[in-house]
Every structure is written in C-alpha cells, then in structure tokens.
Design a protein around this motif. Structure first.
Motif, PDB file in Angstrom:
ATOM      1  N   ARG A 104      17.724  -3.318   5.017  1.00 25.07           N
ATOM      2  CA  ARG A 104      18.689  -3.035   5.934  1.00 25.07           C
ATOM      3  C   ARG A 104      19.684  -3.908   6.016  1.00 25.07           C
ATOM      4  O   ARG A 104      20.094  -4.314   7.318  1.00 25.07           O
ATOM      5  N   GLY A 105      20.146  -5.110   5.104  1.00 28.65           N
ATOM      6  CA  GLY A 105      20.961  -5.908   5.148  1.00 28.65           C
ATOM      7  C   GLY A 105      20.719  -7.240   6.007  1.00 28.65           C
ATOM      8  O   GLY A 105      21.421  -8.110   6.090  1.00 28.65           O
ATOM      9  N   ARG A 106      19.249  -7.574   6.115  1.00 21.87           N
ATOM     10  CA  ARG A 106      18.778  -8.700   6.756  1.00 21.87           C
ATOM     11  C   ARG A 106      17.531  -9.089   6.138  1.00 21.87           C
ATOM     12  O   ARG A 106      16.829  -8.124   5.882  1.00 21.87           O
ATOM     13  N   PRO A 107      17.017 -10.237   6.344  1.00 20.11           N
ATOM     14  CA  PRO A 107      15.782 -10.703   5.768  1.00 20.11           C
ATOM     15  C   PRO A 107      14.785  -9.852   6.608  1.00 20.11           C
ATOM     16  O   PRO A 107      14.558  -9.597   7.712  1.00 20.11           O
ATOM     17  N   ASN A 108      13.637  -9.496   5.641  1.00 22.29           N
ATOM     18  CA  ASN A 108      12.610  -8.491   5.970  1.00 22.29           C
ATOM     19  C   ASN A 108      11.585  -9.341   6.677  1.00 22.29           C
ATOM     20  O   ASN A 108      11.785 -10.578   6.554  1.00 22.29           O
ATOM     21  N   VAL A 109      10.168  -9.015   6.949  1.00 26.60           N
ATOM     22  CA  VAL A 109       9.287  -9.987   7.413  1.00 26.60           C
ATOM     23  C   VAL A 109       8.840 -11.242   6.335  1.00 26.60           C
ATOM     24  O   VAL A 109       8.903 -12.233   6.653  1.00 26.60           O
ATOM     25  N   SER A 110       8.943 -10.730   5.304  1.00 27.33           N
ATOM     26  CA  SER A 110       8.431 -11.819   4.182  1.00 27.33           C
ATOM     27  C   SER A 110       9.805 -12.620   3.823  1.00 27.33           C
ATOM     28  O   SER A 110       9.536 -13.993   3.794  1.00 27.33           O
ATOM     29  N   GLY A 111      10.860 -12.175   3.939  1.00 26.88           N
ATOM     30  CA  GLY A 111      12.122 -13.092   3.790  1.00 26.88           C
ATOM     31  C   GLY A 111      12.423 -13.958   5.192  1.00 26.88           C
ATOM     32  O   GLY A 111      12.723 -15.268   4.907  1.00 26.88           O
ATOM     33  N   THR A 112      12.110 -13.490   6.250  1.00 29.25           N
ATOM     34  CA  THR A 112      11.879 -14.339   7.406  1.00 29.25           C
ATOM     35  C   THR A 112      11.095 -15.448   7.433  1.00 29.25           C
ATOM     36  O   THR A 112      11.324 -16.632   7.803  1.00 29.25           O
ATOM     37  N   PHE A 113       9.900 -15.124   7.207  1.00 27.63           N
ATOM     38  CA  PHE A 113       8.664 -16.194   7.136  1.00 27.63           C
ATOM     39  C   PHE A 113       8.811 -17.151   5.828  1.00 27.63           C
ATOM     40  O   PHE A 113       8.466 -18.194   5.781  1.00 27.63           O
ATOM     41  N   GLY A 114       9.476 -16.781   4.579  1.00 29.95           N
ATOM     42  CA  GLY A 114       9.778 -17.362   3.536  1.00 29.95           C
ATOM     43  C   GLY A 114      10.717 -18.506   4.012  1.00 29.95           C
ATOM     44  O   GLY A 114      10.837 -19.769   3.821  1.00 29.95           O
ATOM     45  N   ALA A 115      11.797 -18.209   4.748  1.00 31.93           N
ATOM     46  CA  ALA A 115      12.838 -19.028   5.172  1.00 31.93           C
ATOM     47  C   ALA A 115      12.557 -20.138   6.222  1.00 31.93           C
ATOM     48  O   ALA A 115      12.651 -21.215   6.022  1.00 31.93           O
ATOM     49  N   LEU A 116      11.535 -19.412   7.060  1.00 31.80           N
ATOM     50  CA  LEU A 116      10.897 -20.456   8.067  1.00 31.80           C
ATOM     51  C   LEU A 116      10.161 -21.489   7.262  1.00 31.80           C
ATOM     52  O   LEU A 116      10.160 -22.767   7.764  1.00 31.80           O
ATOM     53  N   ALA A 117       9.364 -20.937   6.304  1.00 30.14           N
ATOM     54  CA  ALA A 117       8.550 -22.270   5.469  1.00 30.14           C
ATOM     55  C   ALA A 117       9.740 -23.275   4.758  1.00 30.14           C
ATOM     56  O   ALA A 117       9.464 -24.222   4.635  1.00 30.14           O
ATOM     57  N   ARG A 118      10.743 -22.869   4.241  1.00 28.96           N
ATOM     58  CA  ARG A 118      11.471 -23.682   3.648  1.00 28.96           C
ATOM     59  C   ARG A 118      12.311 -24.598   4.425  1.00 28.96           C
ATOM     60  O   ARG A 118      12.280 -25.672   4.273  1.00 28.96           O
TER      61      ARG A 118
END
Length: 357
Positions: A104-118
């Motif tokens: 829905r046009g924004r980071p999902n759960v995986s995208g959110t936590f992947g970004a936090l890890a980076r």
C-alpha cells in the motif's frame, strides 16, 4: 429468519469490528511492551499492517449474522476482528513469500525491519534476512491472536468449538493454496486451468469468503445445511474475487490498489490469466517478459499482448461466471443479494479500478 442490510447497519457493524480489532492489537502491544522494545516495535508494525483495507471480510460475517436473525452482535464483532487479523497475517506472510518489501505504498513489516537493520549497520543480505524474520514472526503472532480472539469471543462453548473448526479448516486450505501457488510458479510443469482455479479457491475463497459467511451463520444458529451451502457460495465468490485480483495484479494502479503490478509476472505465477495466455499464439512473446523485473514500456507491452490475445477478456468472463454461481447458491439460503453485491462486484464491475484487499 432473514433480514435486510441497511447502510446504517453496515456503518455500525464496521465500527464495532474496528473497535474489537483495536482492542486485540492493544492487548498485543501491552504484552509485547512488557517483554522487549524490539518486540514492541514488531507489534507496532503489525498494527500498521492492519490499517486500511476494505474490511469486507468482517462486514460479510456481520451481514450474514444479522440477515439470519443472529442475536450475538458482540461475539460477531470479535470474530469479525479475528478474521481481519487473520487476513493481516496472510498478507504479511504473502509478502515474505513473494519477497515484497512494500505494501500500500509504504514499507511493510519486512521492509520496515530491513531498513532498521541497515540503519544499525547491517549488510544488505543480513538486513533482508532480518526483515523477512520479522515478517514471519509478525504473521505468526497475528494468527495466534486471531485464534485466541475466537476462543474468547463470548459465544456458547459449542458455538466456539464450531467456529474454531471453521478457522482450522480455513488455515489448512489457505496454507495448501499458498503452497500450490509457489509450487506452480517453480516452472517445472504447466498448470491446467482446473489446477490454477483450485489453487485460487484454496488460497482466497476459504478464508476470505467461506469463513466469514459460515462463521456468521454459525453465530446466528443456522442449520448445518445452510452453513454448508454458504461454504460453497464462498468458494465461488473467492474464485471470482481472486480472478479480479489477478487482473489488478497486472493491469492495476499500485497507487490505488497498494498491490504490485509486476510481482505476478516477475515470480511466474501460474494464474488463470497466464494459463490462458499460454494457450494463445502470443505466448512466445508474453513469456519473454516473465521471471524478471520490467520497465514501464515493457509492462505496457505485455499488458497489450494479454488484451490482444483475449486472455484478459477470458478471465473477466470467467470471473462473471463464478460470481453468478455464487449468486445462485446464495439464493437458496434466503440471504439478501446485497451481501454479494456490496462485497464482490466492486472489483469486477469497474474493470480498471482497484481494491485493496
């Protein structure tokens, strides 16, 4: 006993379900917050994943309960919220399976936590792995919370047992359908139209339509024959809806639907759209666009081929036939036609419109 569905009833039902869902999410947040801040963040991300959407699954349950003369609105709202949370779990897991990091046009759960890890300094592969781990865990937690909500919905013990049986059947069917979807996408064999449609009936029809229809009937005290017929109607409704969703997954606008228009092509999903396309003379050209990322011009070209080959029209007609089958079965239960019209025809009637599931 049957009734009618009014706009006022629909608004009241939606409000009661939203309140019940928020209570479920708040309870999870409290438990998570008492354990670990990272776990609390996982619940926050899960809560965001549950936002938006059409909420048609709980609306379908509540409309069925009310139309059959049910007198348990509180329990119906709780079970409706549980089904919505179950849907959230499947969406999160589906994104993990497809390797998608945006919803829905924004980071999902995986995208959110992947970004936090980076942000924390993790390398690309480790960050992706952490994100996928978060997605798996968030989906698992949502399923557990949904089943617990059914068990504590306040209905009579025998009704709760029947509801849990319905949830268990829906979980098994959806898992089988998802596995079949991925198995067919391996490309080791060509799926028949019957195999592709069965996959869609399991993956979508069981939990999105059969489950809310049957749960609403059980909560209303309907007889076994009515519950069984509603299961058949839900299966047909689910296939019609999934066929429409397949079209949105290629021809839609992600800014409206929140759904990727290249994922099905990139992952080689053997949807009925692709199964039909394989039988046409355009297949050699269409197949050259599968299994890879596509640019805008390439996407436009493959869309044009799917229209010119007749594959899009075939799927639209097939969806209409399944919709009429569902309508025919529903008529035998005495339920008002609004139950079907207000939920399923929207993504079918506007061929180029999108619906967020």
């Amino acid at each position: 006993m049957t009734g009618t569905i009014t706009e006022s009833t629909t608004r009241t039902s939606a409000s009661s379900t939203d309140h019940a869902l928020e209570r479920l999410l708040d309870a999870g947040r409290r438990r998570a917050g008492a354990i670990d801040p990272h776990h609390a963040l996982l619940w926050e991300s899960l809560g965001r994943a549950a936002e938006g959407g059409k909420r048609f699954r709980p609306a379908l349950l509540l409309a069925t309960h009310d139309a059959l003369g049910g007198t348990a609105p509180g329990a119906a709202a709780e079970v409706g919220a549980a089904i919505e949370l179950l849907h959230t779990a499947f969406v999160i897991h589906d994104d993990v399976i497809d390797g998608d990091h945006v919803r829905r046009g924004r980071p999902n759960v995986s995208g959110t936590f992947g970004a936090l890890a980076r942000i924390d300094g993790a390398g690309p592969d480790a960050a992706v792995g952490y994100g996928l781990t978060a997605g798996v865990l968030a989906g698992d937690l949502a399923i557990a919370a949904a089943v617990r909500a059914v068990a504590t919905c306040g209905a009579a013990p025998d009704v709760v047992e029947r509801l849990l049986d319905l949830f268990d059947a829906a979980l098994h069917a959806t898992a089988a359908g998802e596995l079949a979807d991925v198995r067919l996408a391996l490309g080791v064999s060509h799926a028949s139209l019957a195999q592709s449609l069965e996959m869609e009936a399991l993956k979508t029809g069981a939990y999105s339509f059969s489950l809310p229809l049957q749960a609403g009937a059980v909560l209303a005290g309907a007889d076994a024959a009515t519950v069984e017929r509603l299961g058949r109607a839900g299966r047909a409704m689910g296939v019609a809806f999934q066929l429409a969703d397949d079209l949105i997954g290629v021809f839609g606008d992600p800014t409206h639907s929140g759904k990727s228009v290249t994922c099905d092509l990139r992952t080689g999903k053997q949807t009925p759209l692709m199964v039909h396309a394989r039988s046409t003379t355009a297949w050699l050209r269409i197949s050259s666009f599968l299994g890879r990322e596509l640019g805008t011009d390439e996407l436009d070209e493959v869309r044009g081929l799917l229209v010119a080959s007749g594959s899009r029209g075939f799927v639209e007609d097939l969806a209409d036939r399944y919709l009429e089958e569902a309508r025919s079965v529903l008529r035998t239960t005495g339920l008002p036609s609004e139950i079907l019209d207000s939920v399923t025809t929207k993504p079918l009637a506007a061929r180029d419109s999108e619906v967020a599931a």
